[in-house]
Write a protein that holds these residues in place. Structure first.
Motif, short mmCIF file in Angstrom:
data_model
loop_
_atom_site.label_atom_id
_atom_site.label_comp_id
_atom_site.label_asym_id
_atom_site.label_seq_id
_atom_site.Cartn_x
_atom_site.Cartn_y
_atom_site.Cartn_z
N HIS A 33 71.01 27.60 53.45
CA HIS A 33 70.67 28.69 52.53
C HIS A 33 71.65 29.85 52.67
N LEU A 36 75.00 29.04 50.89
CA LEU A 36 74.99 28.91 49.44
C LEU A 36 75.50 30.20 48.81
N ARG A 37 76.33 30.04 47.79
CA ARG A 37 76.80 31.19 47.05
C ARG A 37 75.80 31.54 45.98
N ARG A 38 75.77 32.79 45.66
CA ARG A 38 74.93 33.20 44.54
C ARG A 38 75.47 32.59 43.25
N ARG A 149 67.08 23.31 49.01
CA ARG A 149 67.28 24.67 49.51
C ARG A 149 65.97 25.38 49.82
N TRP A 224 68.78 37.91 47.89
CA TRP A 224 68.83 36.60 48.55
C TRP A 224 68.08 35.53 47.76
N ARG A 227 69.61 32.57 45.43
CA ARG A 227 69.99 31.23 45.89
C ARG A 227 68.88 30.21 45.69
#
Length: 333
Positions: A33, A36-38, A149, A224, A227
């Protein structure tokens, strides 16, 4: 009834091993998590290589700066390399499957040790609920791998409940009290376990839906959560899980009333456990009705589902451990 103490000890070791594996799996999912990129950032970065490739013209197949896609030896398209986030996520899923196997083995061993179904006390009952929750999560992953995720958020309440079960609620392997020596222990409590485990997953999905919806309304808040899957995806997961669990919970309430008549001579006596179970049923019925009504979809319906989840937790701990009633001797059902 003879209890195999050594086999019961093996069950406790399996429980501890499953909990440790779940913790490690949650850590790997947390790393995934974090890596992970936005979505908006990933989209902007994806445009640059595409534009550069178009400006570079032609080149050798399968290399940067070419219009020809890479191929494998058999002529098919080459699979893009897995990202670091995906690798950590896949390892987390693998460990979750391993933990589920150890968890299932724990209940089986415990059942053989006590020569009964392995949900005769709060320790076993909570462990069984967590097993169903993890199993339901793995079924969701099988159908929708892109939801991986969410693993850290699903495993967190499972780990908390298992930790409480292994410390505060722990009970050595032993026969159940005479009042519980009935085939209704298998029927009624099994239904309650299955429904509670699936509703745990639904509650987590609704909580995440509310957080994700708040971010979509105001992108500056809860960054956050970008994601996470979209709010509509989380809403569908919560609804489908609740729709599956609700008839099972209804069956548990009905069979509980039948068992009460056989044990105490009345179907319903507004015992604290019975009352809270009925309140949970009403809340979830209200959620399903709200979810099918256009004016109450979205946040309002999700709030109702979260309230139902809170009532289930209240029923599991406070009613069983604090309030005095006819169910106090059992801690289950």
């Amino acid at each position: 009834m003879v209890v195999d103490a050594q086999l019961g000890q093996w069950g406790d070791w399996l429980f501890g091993s499953a909990l440790a594996v779940y913790v490690l799996a949650m850590v790997l999912h947390a790393v995934e998590h974090g890596l992970l990129r936005r979505p908006e950032a990933a989209t902007e970065q994806a445009r640059v290589p595409v534009a550069a490739a178009g400006a570079a013209g032609t080149g050798t197949p399968g290399t940067p700066g070419t219009d020809t896609p890479a191929t494998t030896d058999d002529g098919g398209p080459a699979r893009p390399p897995r990202s670091r986030a995906e690798r950590f996520g896949r390892m987390g899923v693998s460990l979750t499957v391993l933990g589920f196997g150890l968890h299932l083995a724990m209940l089986v061993v415990r059942g053989f040790a006590a020569q009964r179904v392995p949900w005769g006390n709060m320790y076993e009952f909570t462990a069984a609920i967590c097993l169903v929750a993890v199993g339901a999560w793995l079924v969701v992953l099988r159908r929708r791998p892109e939801l991986r995720r969410l693993g850290v958020f699903v495993l967190l309440p499972v780990i908390v409940l298992m930790f409480l079960a292994g410390t505060v609620l722990y009970t050595r392997t032993a026969p159940v009290v005479p009042a519980l020596r009935s085939y209704w222990l298998t029927i009624h409590v099994s239904a309650a376990v299955i429904a509670s485990g699936i509703l745990l997953l639904a509650g987590v999905a609704s909580c995440l839906y509310l957080l994700r919806a708040a971010h979509e309304t105001n992108p500056a808040r809860l960054a956050w959560t970008s994601r996470l899957p979209g709010a509509d995806v989380l809403d569908r997961v919560a609804y489908r899980a609740t729709a599956l669990a609700f008839p099972i919970w209804t069956f548990a309430v009905i069979t509980g009333a039948i068992w009460a008549e056989a044990a105490w001579g009345r179907y319903w006596g507004w015992d604290p456990k019975e009352t809270t179970a009925f309140v949970a049923w009403v809340v979830y019925a209200g959620y399903l009705h709200a979810r099918s009504t256009a004016g109450w979809r979205g946040r309002r319906a999700a709030v109702i589902n979260v309230v139902g989840f809170a009532v289930m937790i209240f029923n599991l701990f406070f009613v069983n451990l604090v309030v005095t009633g006819l169910h106090s001797y059992a801690g289950v059902g």
